[in-house]
Write an enzyme that holds these catalytic residues in place. Sequence first.
Site, short mmCIF file in Angstrom:
data_model
loop_
_atom_site.label_atom_id
_atom_site.label_comp_id
_atom_site.label_asym_id
_atom_site.label_seq_id
_atom_site.Cartn_x
_atom_site.Cartn_y
_atom_site.Cartn_z
CD GLU A 104 -18.95 -50.97 8.25
OE1 GLU A 104 -18.48 -52.01 8.15
OE2 GLU A 104 -19.75 -50.23 7.59
CG MET B 2 -1.42 -58.53 3.34
SD MET B 2 -2.41 -58.41 5.17
CE MET B 2 -1.36 -57.34 6.14
NE ARG B 3 -4.68 -53.59 -3.29
CZ ARG B 3 -3.89 -53.13 -3.86
NH1 ARG B 3 -2.37 -53.10 -3.43
NH2 ARG B 3 -4.32 -52.21 -4.92
CG LEU B 4 -9.07 -51.76 2.67
CD1 LEU B 4 -9.34 -50.09 3.54
CD2 LEU B 4 -9.56 -52.97 3.46
CG ASN C 8 -9.82 -60.95 7.49
OD1 ASN C 8 -8.44 -61.25 7.30
ND2 ASN C 8 -9.54 -59.63 8.52
N GLY D 276 1.31 -66.90 3.15
CA GLY D 276 0.11 -68.38 3.46
C GLY D 276 0.83 -69.14 4.87
CB SER D 277 1.94 -69.00 8.14
OG SER D 277 1.58 -68.33 8.80
CG ASN D 278 -2.87 -67.75 9.09
OD1 ASN D 278 -3.90 -68.64 10.38
ND2 ASN D 278 -2.53 -66.73 9.31
CG HIS E 5 -7.68 -58.40 12.54
ND1 HIS E 5 -6.77 -57.54 12.15
CD2 HIS E 5 -7.11 -57.46 13.91
CE1 HIS E 5 -6.09 -56.25 12.36
NE2 HIS E 5 -6.71 -56.38 13.55
C1 GAR Z 1 -1.60 -63.19 9.63
O1 GAR Z 1 -0.84 -62.88 10.82
C2 GAR Z 1 -2.48 -62.06 9.38
O2 GAR Z 1 -3.44 -62.39 10.77
C3 GAR Z 1 -2.54 -60.90 9.27
O3 GAR Z 1 -1.04 -60.82 7.60
C4 GAR Z 1 -0.89 -62.07 8.64
C5 GAR Z 1 -0.57 -62.92 7.39
O4 GAR Z 1 0.17 -64.62 7.57
N1 GAR Z 1 -3.63 -60.04 8.13
C6 GAR Z 1 -3.43 -59.16 8.70
O5 GAR Z 1 -3.32 -58.12 9.16
C7 GAR Z 1 -4.95 -58.86 7.89
N2 GAR Z 1 -5.50 -57.35 8.41
P1 GAR Z 1 0.50 -66.14 6.44
O6 GAR Z 1 0.24 -65.24 5.27
O7 GAR Z 1 1.75 -66.39 6.88
O8 GAR Z 1 -1.02 -66.76 6.72
#
Ligand code: GAR
Length: 217
Positions: free
Chosen positions: A146, A93-95, A110, A14-16, A112
């Site tokens: 997609e 991380m679930r589609l 999202n 959860g850093s974002n 990415h």
């Molecule tokens: C982040 O780098 C995000 O861009 C990536 O997972 C990480 C989550 O970090 N997302 C994906 O790869 C989605 N396909 P966080 O939990 O520290 O925010």
Amino acid sequence: MSKLKLGVLISGRGSNLQALIDACAAPDFPAEIALVLSNKADAFGLERAAKAGIATAVVSHRDYPGDKPAFEAAMNATLRDSGVELVCLAGFMRLLSPWFVGQWHNALINIHPSLLPSFKGLDTHQRALDTGVRFHGCTVHYVRPEMDEGPIIAQAAVPVLPGDDAHRLADRVLDSEHRLYPHAVRLIAEGRARVDGDLVRIEGPVPELAAVVNPPL
Ligand code: GAR
């Protein structure tokens, strides 16, 4: 002025999410987090949310074995009950199925870790290194059914530097993610990012950027 109500979906550290929490703490930020929803009960992001006094919920995919529709219906109901207006995937991380994506059409974004449309999917940093690109980065985009597709709202580019390995590059990209995600949310909340077909139009003045060259001139 009323603030845009965010629902942040996480699966892990959860850093974002933290970057969004910190941005929302500024009185003039035009959005607020109504709910943090995780599909994993032990996601560290849930602790970040609780520390910030933000409501949390867990809807575990494990409680719906083989029944993705019921899992997603439960997530959807939880988000609606919290008054969420914009869903932000932040390391979720679930589609998501076309049904869920359709429920939140143009209200689901999202982040990415690549400059889309390059390097969709996982392991983006190693793949960028293996390809030899001189710039890598991250993208915030509206979600379509997609994987890693949809109108691009904002991107941050970071240089790939000599001696980088996937971890160093990932750290550099992650720093840029933390700046980009709140910026993209602000553009949406202020009505400056408007979906037009497959594109996002940015309203208002945008200063011209000079070319960035790597290796430098
Ligand atoms: C982040 O780098 C995000 O861009 C990536 O997972 C990480 C989550 O970090 N997302 C994906 O790869 C989605 N396909 P966080 O939990 O520290 O925010």
